[in-house]
Design an enzyme around this catalytic site. Structure first.
Site, PDB file in Angstrom:
ATOM      1  N   ASP A 415       0.822  -1.207   0.000  1.00  0.00           N
ATOM      2  CA  ASP A 415       0.000   0.000   0.000  1.00  0.00           C
ATOM      3  C   ASP A 415       0.860   1.263   0.000  1.00  0.00           C
ATOM      4  O   ASP A 415       1.916   1.327   0.633  1.00  0.00           O
ATOM      5  CB  ASP A 415      -0.899  -0.005   1.237  1.00  0.00           C
ATOM      6  CG  ASP A 415      -1.760   1.227   1.349  1.00  0.00           C
ATOM      7  OD1 ASP A 415      -2.590   1.456   0.458  1.00  0.00           O
ATOM      8  OD2 ASP A 415      -1.580   1.979   2.330  1.00  0.00           O
ATOM      9  N   GLU A 468       1.398  -0.418  -5.091  1.00  0.00           N
ATOM     10  CA  GLU A 468       0.460   0.665  -5.373  1.00  0.00           C
ATOM     11  C   GLU A 468       1.295   1.948  -5.421  1.00  0.00           C
ATOM     12  O   GLU A 468       1.532   2.580  -4.397  1.00  0.00           O
ATOM     13  CB  GLU A 468      -0.620   0.782  -4.299  1.00  0.00           C
ATOM     14  CG  GLU A 468      -1.677   1.812  -4.672  1.00  0.00           C
ATOM     15  CD  GLU A 468      -2.281   2.565  -3.491  1.00  0.00           C
ATOM     16  OE1 GLU A 468      -3.235   3.327  -3.692  1.00  0.00           O
ATOM     17  OE2 GLU A 468      -1.772   2.409  -2.370  1.00  0.00           O
TER      18      GLU A 468
END
Length: 755
Positions: A415, A468
């Site tokens: 993330d 990401e």
């Protein structure tokens, strides 16, 4: 019986030490409590058990009383002098009854100096020695607690086993700031926390950073976890085959899901399914829809449900919201049995400031950068890990390996990588600190990510690591030898934003904005990409996918089908958030299940049927996935037809077999639209998104089209096509059995080597 009154002065402690013990300020109880030899050859045993009426020493083997410990100056402090050292137990006389107990201070610390040295050097394997570990020590079963807190004056472990009294079980401090104690007779399931006395005299109550179980919020305690899962794995063949072929040449179609908001228990609205129910419902659904992977939003324990798991406090502990570790392991194995890989969102970029968490863990910044211009994310009100510290790097990489190994996961989606890479991320001018070169790059985070990917690929063969990363940072998926970060894939956020922007424009304006479709192909092969339409695209006022499409209600769903076909036929792996596969109308909310009743409407059921067909097409036709990361696997045919807003391209496979894709992005059907193709003969329509079964208009399109001899678009032949409104056609040669008849593919098309 030993005369406990013998030489009482030998049992005495210096008054200041006795007082410090009673106040809970003595940093090393091992120096004073437990057995200690005396110069006379005798031994003294001291115990501190506040609240006890008295303590008797027992001979271990027979439990025969050896003598009563005498009060030693402060309430709860007892001592006895023995003629010689003896193996013993303590019988503690509480107001409510007696308790035979092991003395933790007779069992010396266990951690090896070499392990500690490797931890301080950043070895993630050594980091796994910290936390609560069930062990046998000194002939006794119990739990070894170890925690890193170099700034603390004193560290205790507290729990029900000692009435949460921080004076009872004070840990031994090793050089470098790791504290340790072995607490006998504790078992899995025991609640605990660490109580820390800070340098400025504050007492903090913290959960264990390395805990492998944690209380369900609003509880905040850590829980002693079993050493091994009580689950028998049978997926060795699955795990072995993961590295059989390069992942970038394989079909990867990911269904992103929030475990608690996919579907609630029937008849119990608001009650999330547990893993067993998800095993019985989610797994067959994903299999039926044709996805290759499930990606689960974060499952490390987190206090605030509204964070969706992206603000975890226990980076090793599976949240108990959906059941036990064993139930989750069974879910993962059911996925593997169904041919589905399992990916997990993992959050190494930041953590929340909850009082029981990592923030100022030992009274000072430890896991986070000390300077607020480096350590605090003002936008998220979270704290940034200090990647300079070897111990922090070891902690994070150990967490990644823990999830992959313990639960046989097939990969991690990392993330918020962009927030890690840039020191000025989310910060105004003057609110960030440059690196030592004067730049914005967080060089320590770069080093950490390279170490992470090296460790995962070396120790978990075939496991994917997906970034990401929302910027144009170069080389995210390039090998370390090439100066890259070493990820397997990177989310393609630019493609998603551009394409959604195009699909949100009224069709009469699209002729002026074709670059929203074509620009992504200018960089599509600079990295190995995943085309992602994630949860972030259907929350916070952005609108659902149907709401973001242009036109009247029919056109919105036609545009949605067109958008999904653009995605599935474009180079790059696929990721779609739950509910988007059938056009959920409202925005997603973590406290509500998806609106499954909408599938009774033909427009929603049609989109669902289309996604299932797209997945089957994508997986069964190598041209649509083998060249996802290779420029030679894609060839433009029509990229500049502004008047008609039509786009067409060829996808190529390793054996040269092509697939033709044509997109009509206007609501006007077209007759006799010519597209060049490389082969004569019949071409079959593999997919028409305007079919009635998908909710389309049913505009008639022949099942096969014969290629004409006149060429166009640089190809020797052409097809005259009927293009349905707001629709995609996918075609392939009817027969390609004679491989000698296939055209030469663009030069340079070969699988990329593993890095």
């Amino acid at each position: 019986m030993i005369d406990s009154r013998t030489d009482p002065q030998a049992a005495a402690l210096p008054p200041e030490r006795a007082q410090a013990i009673a106040r809970g300020e003595e940093p090393d109880l091992f120096a004073w409590l437990g057995p200690h030899p005396l110069p006379t050859g005798q031994a003294v045993v001291r115990a501190f058990v506040p609240g006890a009426k008295g303590v008797t020493l027992l001979e271990r083997a027979s439990c025969t009383p050896l003598g009563a410990l005498q009060a030693a100056g402060e309430e709860g402090l007892f001592a006895i002098v023995l003629p010689a050292p003896v193996d013993y137990l303590l019988r503690i006389h509480w107001p409510g009854g007696d308790q035979d107990s092991e003395d933790p201070y007779r069992l010396l610390p266990m951690l090896d100096a070499g392990v500690l040295a490797r931890f301080h050097q950043g070895d993630p394997q050594a980091a796994l020695a910290l936390g609560a570990r069930l062990l046998r020590h000194g002939g006794v079963e119990g739990v070894r607690f170890a925690v890193w807190a170099p700034h603390a004056r004193r560290v205790s472990v507290v729990g029900d086993f000692n009435s949460w009294d921080g004076r009872r079980h004070v840990l031994h401090r090793h050089p470098g700031g790791v504290w340790e104690i072995f607490v006998p007779q504790l078992a899995a399931g025991a609640l605990y926390k660490f109580e820390l006395l800070t340098a400025d005299g504050r007492r903090l109550l913290k959960a264990d950073p390395f805990a492998r179980r944690a209380e369900l919020p609003p509880g905040t305690a850590s829980i002693v976890a079993a050493s091994e899962l009580a689950h028998q794995w049978h997926d060795a063949a699955w795990c072995a085959q993961r590295s059989a072929q390069p992942p970038w040449a394989a079909p990867i179609s990911i269904y992103e899901a929030h475990a608690g908001a996919w579907r609630h228990l029937p008849g119990e609205p608001g009650t999330a399914m547990h893993w067993q129910a998800l095993t019985e419902t989610l797994v067959p659904y994903v299999h039926e829809m044709g996805f290759t992977h499930i990606e689960l939003m974060p499952l490390a324990e987190y206090p605030f449900g509204g964070s969706w798991g992206y603000q975890p406090v226990a980076l090793f502990a599976l949240t108990q919201r959906y059941g036990s570790e064993e139930a989750f392991a069974a879910f993962v194995e059911a996925c593997h049995a169904a041919g589905i890989g399992v990916l997990l969102d993992w959050v190494p970029g930041h953590f929340p400031g909850d009082a029981h968490g990592l923030h100022e863990f030992d009274g000072q910044p430890l896991f986070e950068y000390a300077h607020p211009f480096e350590g605090r994310h003002a936008e998220w009100d979270t704290w940034v890990y200090d990647y300079r510290r070897p111990e922090v790097r070891a902690f994070l990489i150990a967490s990644a390996l823990h999830w992959l190994r313990r639960f046989h996961l097939d990969g991690l989606r990392v993330d918020a990588v962009a927030s890690m890479l840039y020191r000025d991320y989310g910060r105004a001018a003057g609110q960030w600190l440059p690196n030592h070169r004067g730049g914005v790059e967080n060089l320590e985070a770069v080093s950490f990510l390279r170490r992470l990917n090296t460790a995962v690929h070396a120790q978990c063969p075939g496991a994917l690591v997906i970034a990401e990363e929302s910027t144009a940072w170069p080389g995210v998926t390039h090998g370390l030898a090439e100066g890259g970060l070493g990820f397997d894939f990177k989310w393609n956020m630019g493609w998603m934003h551009d394409t959604l922007r195009y699909m949100g424009r009224d069709s009469v304006h699209r002729s002026y904005h074709g670059t929203d479709i074509t620009f992504g192909l200018s960089y599509a092969f600079s990295e190995r990409f995943v085309l992602s339409v994630s949860h972030d695209e259907v929350v916070h006022g952005k609108g659902s996918l149907p709401q973001r499409m242009a036109g009247d209600p029919w056109q919105r769903f036609a545009n949605l089908r067109l958008f999904l076909a653009l995605m599935w036929t474009h180079p790059g792996k696929k990721l779609l958030f739950m509910g988007c596969e059938w056009g959920q109308w409202r925005e997603w909310h973590h406290d509500r299940e998806l609106d499954w009743a909408l599938l009774e409407a033909p427009e929603h059921a049609g989109v669902q049927a289309l996604v299932a067909r797209l997945n089957r097409l994508y997986r069964s036709h190598p041209a649509l996935h083998q060249g996802d990361a290779e420029a030679a696997g894609f060839q433009w045919l029509v990229a500049d037809d502004r008047r008609n807003s039509v786009f067409a391209w060829l996808r190529w496979s390793h054996d040269h077999a092509p697939v033709l894709v044509v997109h009509n992005t206007t609501p006007a059907p077209m007759e006799n639209y010519h597209v060049g193709v490389p082969l004569p003969g019949a071409w079959a329509v593999l997919l028409n998104t305007d079919q009635v079964e998908f909710g389309g208009s049913g505009y008639t399109v022949p099942a096969t089209v014969m290629a004409e001899g006149r060429g166009c678009h640089g190809q020797p032949c052409s097809l005259s096509l009927r293009l349905p409104p707001l629709a995609t056609l996918v075609l392939a040669p009817v027969t390609a059995a004679d491989r000698g008849s296939l055209p030469a593919q663009p030069s340079g098309f070969a699988p990329r080597r593993s890095t």
